[in-house]
Scaffold this motif. Sequence first.
Motif, short mmCIF file in Angstrom:
data_model
loop_
_atom_site.label_atom_id
_atom_site.label_comp_id
_atom_site.label_asym_id
_atom_site.label_seq_id
_atom_site.Cartn_x
_atom_site.Cartn_y
_atom_site.Cartn_z
N ILE A 1 -12.12 -27.03 -66.28
CA ILE A 1 -11.88 -25.71 -65.71
C ILE A 1 -12.48 -24.63 -66.61
O ILE A 1 -12.40 -24.72 -67.84
CB ILE A 1 -10.36 -25.52 -65.49
N THR A 2 -13.12 -23.61 -66.02
CA THR A 2 -13.68 -22.50 -66.79
C THR A 2 -12.61 -21.45 -67.04
O THR A 2 -11.49 -21.56 -66.54
CB THR A 2 -14.84 -21.84 -66.01
N LYS A 3 -12.97 -20.40 -67.81
CA LYS A 3 -12.00 -19.32 -68.07
C LYS A 3 -11.57 -18.64 -66.77
O LYS A 3 -10.40 -18.35 -66.56
CB LYS A 3 -12.62 -18.29 -69.03
N LEU A 4 -12.57 -18.39 -65.89
CA LEU A 4 -12.25 -17.76 -64.60
C LEU A 4 -11.39 -18.69 -63.74
O LEU A 4 -10.45 -18.26 -63.09
CB LEU A 4 -13.54 -17.41 -63.86
N GLY A 5 -11.72 -19.99 -63.80
CA GLY A 5 -10.94 -20.98 -63.05
C GLY A 5 -9.51 -21.04 -63.54
O GLY A 5 -8.56 -21.09 -62.75
N LEU B 1 -12.54 -1.06 -64.90
CA LEU B 1 -12.68 -0.75 -66.33
C LEU B 1 -13.67 0.38 -66.58
O LEU B 1 -13.57 1.10 -67.58
CB LEU B 1 -13.14 -2.00 -67.09
N GLU B 2 -14.63 0.53 -65.67
CA GLU B 2 -15.66 1.56 -65.85
C GLU B 2 -15.08 2.97 -65.68
O GLU B 2 -15.61 3.92 -66.25
CB GLU B 2 -16.80 1.35 -64.83
N GLU C 1 -9.87 -12.23 -71.80
CA GLU C 1 -9.79 -11.27 -72.89
C GLU C 1 -10.34 -9.90 -72.51
O GLU C 1 -9.84 -8.87 -72.95
CB GLU C 1 -10.55 -11.83 -74.11
N GLU C 2 -11.36 -9.88 -71.65
CA GLU C 2 -12.02 -8.61 -71.29
C GLU C 2 -11.08 -7.67 -70.52
O GLU C 2 -11.33 -6.47 -70.42
CB GLU C 2 -13.27 -8.88 -70.45
N PHE C 3 -9.97 -8.23 -69.96
CA PHE C 3 -9.04 -7.40 -69.18
C PHE C 3 -7.74 -7.09 -69.93
O PHE C 3 -6.71 -6.82 -69.32
CB PHE C 3 -8.71 -8.09 -67.85
#
Length: 604
Positions: free
Chosen positions: A333-337, A361-362, A489-491
């Motif tokens: 599984i990926t991070k998004l998954g 975020l922008e 982490e980006e959120f």
Amino acid sequence: MLKTYKSFFKQNIIPVNLDQYVPKVELKEYLKINDTIYEIDSKAENGMTFSRFLNYKYSDTLKKMDPDHLVALVTEVIPNYSCLVFCPSKKNCENVAEMICKFLSKEYLKHKEKEKCEVINNLKNIGNGNLCPVLKRTIPFGVAYHHSGLTSDERKLLEEAYSTGVLCLFTCTSTLAAGVNLPARRVILRAPYVAMEFLKRNQYKQMIGRAGRAGIDTIGESILILQEKDKQQVLELITRPLENCYSRLVQEFTKGIQTLFLSLIGLKIATNLDDIYCFMNGTFFGVQQKILLKEKSLWEITVESLRYLTEKGLLQKDTICKSEEEVQHNFHITKLGRASFKGTIDLAYCDILYRDLKKGLEGLVLESLLHLTYLTTPYDLVSQCNPDWMIYFRQFSQLSPAEQNVAAILGVSESFIGKKASGQAIRKKVDKDVVNRLYLSFVLYSLLKETNIWTVSEKFNMPRGYVQNLLTGAASFSSCVLHFCEELEEFWVYRALLVELTKKLTYCVKAELIPLMEVTGVLEGRAKQLYSAGYKSLMHLANANPEVLIRTIDHLSRRQAKQIVSSAKMLLHEKAEALQEEVEELLRLPSDFPGVVASSTDKA
């Protein structure tokens, strides 16, 4: 071995006759055409036999108002026995309840009069003084409607009143048949339709199954009202077998097979193609694959679904060559998954959610909760939304500059809403889903500010039950988005904001009442009472004397008072322990501290 077990069971298991414990209840099925009632009889040539004529004197006014003779049918059983009248639509439920009450005699008002007054008062209390005018007129006669337009508290209260015999008649939609255990002596189906669709055999059986429940009644009867034009279809309905049950694992593609695969791999139950295919063969869908699969094999569907998840960025595929001939395909599984899996996000929307959060975020507007509310408005409710454009425009024009900035970021302008409200042609293309979702977020935003479902329901001209379902869905989705953001982490910037918003959506009360409502048994009404009496925090409740609470708070029993105090103490203890752990973690020497590494090296 199998034969040994069989012989053991034959010799040692005592056969039990369940009939002696659960008495059989006779269920008689009837059809009503005009003023004639027929009994369903499988042995009869056309499936039914004459039973009787309706013996009820109808005035000319009553004939016009009640062409289906519902008043005659229900007065044969109520108020001494209970009755359910299934109607094709929600509005029809309310109209039928009112119509029946118009023609009931005043004697019905005397039956359990005190208890019915109590039901009305309780409804007012849970509605903060508001009461549905239809229920206000029908409950004194022991009649109420039951459908999704009611709030959950209203439904619970009415169901209790019906179960105890205070209410003797419910006019309801077909949803009551599936799940809620509210039996009746007589069940009446007002038409062989659910909305515009003709009844299915299993729906019919579910509805009439409410009549005559074992242990509650000795007899039950159902009456299906039909017009002459529907007679042939109804005769086929009552004689045909029940519809077969089929797996919907592949029909609901993103909610079914793909979500299953993501869970299997995320939980490491099955991580390679062969194991996943083997698992699929053991599912209900796997058992039915010869019936359900015409164009593709189960293997092909498994491979395609895994490819889709990989292309969507939810899974990553690793190919391992075990030998020249044998190749194994492993998945992780990926991070998004993982974020989608942990947040239980519908896979149809996970990439849209990621894109919306990224875009947010922008230019995240933090001067009000509108932007965050929009991001946590459930996607699956958007398609059901039909905005009232005049209301939309009115609400839009009342937005503050910061709130209008949110709409501008989303690409929805006041001029667009104004043109829709005035029925003008619009050339510029605007995303319909974004427009509808913003409208729903206006409803939620109003709830957060006003905290009263009735007020918001009237403001947006929506059923209060729908508004409550929207609120419940948003609170749940907000929690899902929080878990989604915790894995990415980006959120990180969203996390603390979502914790607070989830609390507000869950309780939907003024901020000062939220700590009190964390206590078991404290709902909004009780929280207001406690706050007014000076109990404004968890510490106040934890240190309260139950005997003083009983004297101070109206309608509070000793058991409830003790429960509130003990629950508050437990919550306070849990929070203290959590803070203690946090303190210990802060004071603990880091494992990667240079001095620690040096000392261990010296010892070595």
